[in-house]
Design a protein around this motif. Structure first.
Motif, PDB file in Angstrom:
ATOM      1  N   LYS A 164       0.824  -1.228   0.000  1.00 10.65           N
ATOM      2  CA  LYS A 164       0.000   0.000   0.000  1.00 10.65           C
ATOM      3  C   LYS A 164       0.853   1.271   0.000  1.00 10.65           C
ATOM      4  O   LYS A 164       0.394   2.342   0.384  1.00 10.65           O
ATOM      5  N   PHE A 165       2.107   1.135  -0.442  1.00 11.03           N
ATOM      6  CA  PHE A 165       3.013   2.284  -0.399  1.00 11.03           C
ATOM      7  C   PHE A 165       2.666   3.341  -1.442  1.00 11.03           C
ATOM      8  O   PHE A 165       2.803   4.541  -1.191  1.00 11.03           O
ATOM      9  N   LYS A 166       2.206   2.913  -2.617  1.00 14.61           N
ATOM     10  CA  LYS A 166       1.838   3.878  -3.658  1.00 14.61           C
ATOM     11  C   LYS A 166       0.696   4.780  -3.185  1.00 14.61           C
ATOM     12  O   LYS A 166       0.724   6.002  -3.401  1.00 14.61           O
ATOM     13  N   THR A 260      -7.871   2.023   1.758  1.00 16.34           N
ATOM     14  CA  THR A 260      -6.749   1.104   1.900  1.00 16.34           C
ATOM     15  C   THR A 260      -6.194   1.220   3.311  1.00 16.34           C
ATOM     16  O   THR A 260      -6.123   2.316   3.874  1.00 16.34           O
ATOM     17  N   GLY A 261      -5.811   0.090   3.891  1.00 15.52           N
ATOM     18  CA  GLY A 261      -5.311   0.066   5.257  1.00 15.52           C
ATOM     19  C   GLY A 261      -3.937   0.702   5.388  1.00 15.52           C
ATOM     20  O   GLY A 261      -3.353   1.181   4.410  1.00 15.52           O
ATOM     21  N   GLU A 289       8.423 -14.735  -6.245  1.00 17.50           N
ATOM     22  CA  GLU A 289       7.224 -15.568  -6.105  1.00 17.50           C
ATOM     23  C   GLU A 289       6.693 -15.545  -4.672  1.00 17.50           C
ATOM     24  O   GLU A 289       5.489 -15.371  -4.429  1.00 17.50           O
ATOM     25  N   LEU A 290       7.589 -15.696  -3.704  1.00 16.65           N
ATOM     26  CA  LEU A 290       7.186 -15.725  -2.298  1.00 16.65           C
ATOM     27  C   LEU A 290       6.689 -14.377  -1.814  1.00 16.65           C
ATOM     28  O   LEU A 290       5.730 -14.291  -1.038  1.00 16.65           O
ATOM     29  N   LYS A 291       7.328 -13.317  -2.286  1.00 18.21           N
ATOM     30  CA  LYS A 291       6.902 -11.977  -1.883  1.00 18.21           C
ATOM     31  C   LYS A 291       5.506 -11.675  -2.414  1.00 18.21           C
ATOM     32  O   LYS A 291       4.669 -11.096  -1.711  1.00 18.21           O
ATOM     33  N   LYS A 292       5.240 -12.099  -3.636  1.00 21.76           N
ATOM     34  CA  LYS A 292       3.900 -11.922  -4.211  1.00 21.76           C
ATOM     35  C   LYS A 292       2.865 -12.678  -3.399  1.00 21.76           C
ATOM     36  O   LYS A 292       1.761 -12.180  -3.128  1.00 21.76           O
ATOM     37  N   PHE A 297      -1.902 -11.463   1.514  1.00 16.77           N
ATOM     38  CA  PHE A 297      -2.551 -11.471   2.821  1.00 16.77           C
ATOM     39  C   PHE A 297      -2.978 -10.076   3.280  1.00 16.77           C
ATOM     40  O   PHE A 297      -3.731  -9.942   4.242  1.00 16.77           O
ATOM     41  N   GLN A 298      -2.450  -9.036   2.619  1.00 19.08           N
ATOM     42  CA  GLN A 298      -2.831  -7.655   2.942  1.00 19.08           C
ATOM     43  C   GLN A 298      -2.527  -7.276   4.393  1.00 19.08           C
ATOM     44  O   GLN A 298      -3.228  -6.474   5.014  1.00 19.08           O
TER      45      GLN A 298
END
Length: 313
Positions: A164-166, A260-261, A289-292, A297-298
């Motif tokens: 949610k940085f953008k 957005t949280g 892949e793992l980071k995606k 999970f948000q």
């Protein structure tokens, strides 16, 4: 093109004026009256170089230099120490405190400018670092990953970025966003160094993408601390209204208004304890892949390559 920035620190206003007149045509100048104020300003102004008087009240030049060099995000900044005495003990004291050069007052303006240009040129050539955090950049990261593979030791790599940085940047602006990135860098450096030891590594690809390398045996502990401490810190990045609400309102890529949280951190862990790793590209592919997967999970979380992390997933 932005001018390179120089922080000048001296308790004598006349010296500060002379330095400003000498340097302002070529550099962006910020000033402080003593080392204590200089230490506060150096973290905000992010200068390319510091010119600091040796003798000052509140905090003198050597103490300022020692304090600044303890911060991994500031230690790269070169320091020129000014001394009015020209005595060998002052020069030696400044160099021992971490100063890169010294010059005796009164100084010749052209000689000072030449010293500054030489030091900045030398620093830029030797520093492979992200310009915002000054953590090791892409070249150093790739070399460190390859060294880890070649060592034959069991290691783990954490790929971390912010969720949610953008949306945060859109509302609060890039300066506030840069402040967040710097704080994340400090958090990573502190935790990884404390739990991973001096052999650990922290790098910054750019934006909100970081990487760290440590022994597999301690990587889960490191990630758990990062998640916990980031979540405790994240609300401080928001104003009181947004902090109380627990979310901000912005727009998605199609222009639709959405809630957005608060910021969270996602970490994907790649380890040669569970995968046979023979080249750097494998680490990058698994990490992405793992980071995606973690980002789905948000919320702040870390996942390993066997799909275990802050919670069973």
């Amino acid at each position: 093109m932005r001018k390179e920035r120089i922080l000048t620190i001296d308790d004598d206003p006349d010296i500060l004026d002379v330095l400003s007149l000498t340097l302002s045509e070529h550099y962006d100048i910020v000033q402080a009256p003593n080392g204590q104020e200089g230490l506060k300003l150096v973290q905000i102004a992010n200068p390319n170089l510091v010119i600091c008087d040796y003798m000052m009240p509140v905090m003198n030049g050597p103490d300022f230099c020692k304090a600044m060099k303890k911060d991994i995000l500031l230690e790269h900044i070169p320091v020129i120490m000014l001394t009015g005495k020209g005595e060998v003990k002052d020069m030696v004291g400044g160099i021992e405190a971490g100063a890169d050069d010294y010059i005796v007052k009164p100084f010749d303006p052209s000689a000072l400018l030449a010293r500054i240009k030489m030091i900045l040129r030398r620093t830029s050539r030797s520093l492979d670092a992200n310009p915002l955090t000054h953590l090791p950049g892409n070249t150093s990261i790739m070399e460190e990953l390859q060294n880890s593979i070649s060592s034959g030791n069991v290691f783990a790599v954490g790929y971390a970025d912010l969720d949610k940085f953008k949306m945060y940047n859109d509302k609060y602006g890039f300066e506030k966003g840069d402040d967040v990135i710097r704080e994340v860098a400090r958090l990573l450096v502190r935790v990884v160094r404390e739990d991973g030891g001096p052999a650990s590594f922290i790098g910054h690809f750019g934006g909100d993408d970081f990487v760290f390398i440590a022994a597999d045996a301690v990587i889960d502990k490191i990630c758990a601390r990062i998640v916990k401490e980031f979540d405790a810190t994240a609300p401080q990045f928001y104003n009181e209204e947004d902090r109380a609400a627990g979310y901000i309102i912005g727009k998605d890529r199609l222009g639709n208004e959405i809630k957005t949280g608060l910021l969270s951190v996602s970490i994907g862990i790649v380890s040669n304890a569970t995968h046979k790793i023979t080249h750097v590209a494998q680490i990058s592919e698994l990490g992405a892949e793992l980071k995606k997967y973690a980002k789905s999970f948000q919320e702040s979380i870390f996942v390993r390559d066997q799909r275990k992390g802050a919670k069973e997933v």
